[in-house]
Design a protein around this motif. Structure first.
Motif, PDB file in Angstrom:
ATOM      1  N   THR A 295      -8.747   7.788   3.143  1.00 34.04           N
ATOM      2  CA  THR A 295      -7.304   7.895   3.332  1.00 34.04           C
ATOM      3  C   THR A 295      -6.577   7.863   1.989  1.00 34.04           C
ATOM      4  O   THR A 295      -7.159   7.563   0.947  1.00 34.04           O
ATOM      5  CB  THR A 295      -6.800   6.765   4.239  1.00 34.04           C
ATOM      6  N   LEU A 296      -5.301   8.168   2.025  1.00 35.00           N
ATOM      7  CA  LEU A 296      -4.516   8.292   0.803  1.00 35.00           C
ATOM      8  C   LEU A 296      -4.457   6.987   0.009  1.00 35.00           C
ATOM      9  O   LEU A 296      -4.284   7.005  -1.208  1.00 35.00           O
ATOM     10  CB  LEU A 296      -3.093   8.749   1.155  1.00 35.00           C
ATOM     11  N   ASP A 297      -4.608   5.857   0.691  1.00 34.98           N
ATOM     12  CA  ASP A 297      -4.560   4.557   0.021  1.00 34.98           C
ATOM     13  C   ASP A 297      -5.922   4.095  -0.488  1.00 34.98           C
ATOM     14  O   ASP A 297      -6.065   2.971  -0.969  1.00 34.98           O
ATOM     15  CB  ASP A 297      -3.958   3.501   0.948  1.00 34.98           C
ATOM     16  N   GLY A 298      -6.932   4.967  -0.394  1.00 35.61           N
ATOM     17  CA  GLY A 298      -8.267   4.625  -0.867  1.00 35.61           C
ATOM     18  C   GLY A 298      -9.147   3.955   0.165  1.00 35.61           C
ATOM     19  O   GLY A 298     -10.326   3.685  -0.107  1.00 35.61           O
ATOM     20  N   GLY A 299      -8.606   3.684   1.334  1.00 31.95           N
ATOM     21  CA  GLY A 299      -9.392   3.131   2.427  1.00 31.95           C
ATOM     22  C   GLY A 299     -10.027   4.232   3.250  1.00 31.95           C
ATOM     23  O   GLY A 299     -10.202   5.361   2.767  1.00 31.95           O
TER      24      GLY A 299
END
Length: 219
Positions: free
Chosen positions: A162-166
């Motif tokens: 995901t965009l947040d690195g998760g």
């Protein structure tokens, strides 16, 4: 005007290609996933691996079976089949790791994540596993969600960074679709049960930070 229109007419036309190369004892071919490559061509992972140009003409094939794969940041390829296998840009093996699963993704740090569960691994319980490796395919951690002994059968079909690195995992719990959102270490942040469909098949994160997925229902 005719000369100007001809390129636009040609650009609008698609194509269909059929590949009859047989490897690994299969009578005919199955493609499990396909993606566009950085040179504008395509790579198909299935009962064999087929690399094509932008028109679908075969450039090379490799006798590997792969249930999922991806082009890597160095221009090579990685896939899951008889282990986790990394190749160079022309499909020659660079290394192999004894790891199994599906939905292989290379992530921002150059490592890989993939799902395992159910019949795809030697793990007997029907539950969801998210695995993370470094760029050389060495396993760094495995996370388990909804343990079989407590929740019953669970499985997962797709994972995306995901965009947040998760990560976002698209799966099912006792045949009911679920989304599992994790942080970059694979620790669960939230889960959502999805009503009115029987199974999520695939999904991605959208540019507004939400998610879109496809699935099916018995009716």
């Amino acid at each position: 005007l005719i000369l100007l229109c001809l390129p636009m007419i040609g650009f609008g036309q698609g194509w269909v290609k059929t590949y009859n190369t047989s490897f690994n004892g299969y009578d005919g071919n199955i493609s499990n996933s396909v993606e566009e490559t950085t040179d504008g061509g395509y790579i198909s992972f299935g009962t064999i691996i087929i690399k094509t140009n932008s028109q679908g003409d075969t450039l090379w094939t490799k006798p590997y079976w792969a249930n999922s794969g991806t082009q890597t940041i160095d221009g090579g390829y990685a896939f899951l089949g008889a282990g986790l296998i990394k190749t160079n840009s022309v499909g020659d093996t660079m290394w192999t790791k004894s790891l199994n699963g599906r939905s292989l993704r290379q992530v921002n740090d150059g490592g890989y994540v993939f799902l395992a569960g159910g019949q795809t691994t030697l793990i007997p319980d029907e539950q969801i596993y998210l695995n993370k490796t470094d760029s050389a395919g060495n396993l760094l951690w495995t996370k388990t969600y909804f343990p079989f002994s407590i929740y019953g059968n669970s499985n997962a079909y797709n994972v995306e960074q995901t965009l947040d690195g998760g990560y976002i995992i698209f799966g099912s719990l006792n045949q009911n679709p679920i989304l599992i959102k994790t942080d970059s270490n694979g620790d669960s942040i939230w889960t959502k049960n999805i009503a009115n469909i029987d199974r999520i098949v695939n999904g991605i994160q959208t540019t507004d930070g939400g998610y879109i997925f496809t699935g099916w229902e018995n009716n």
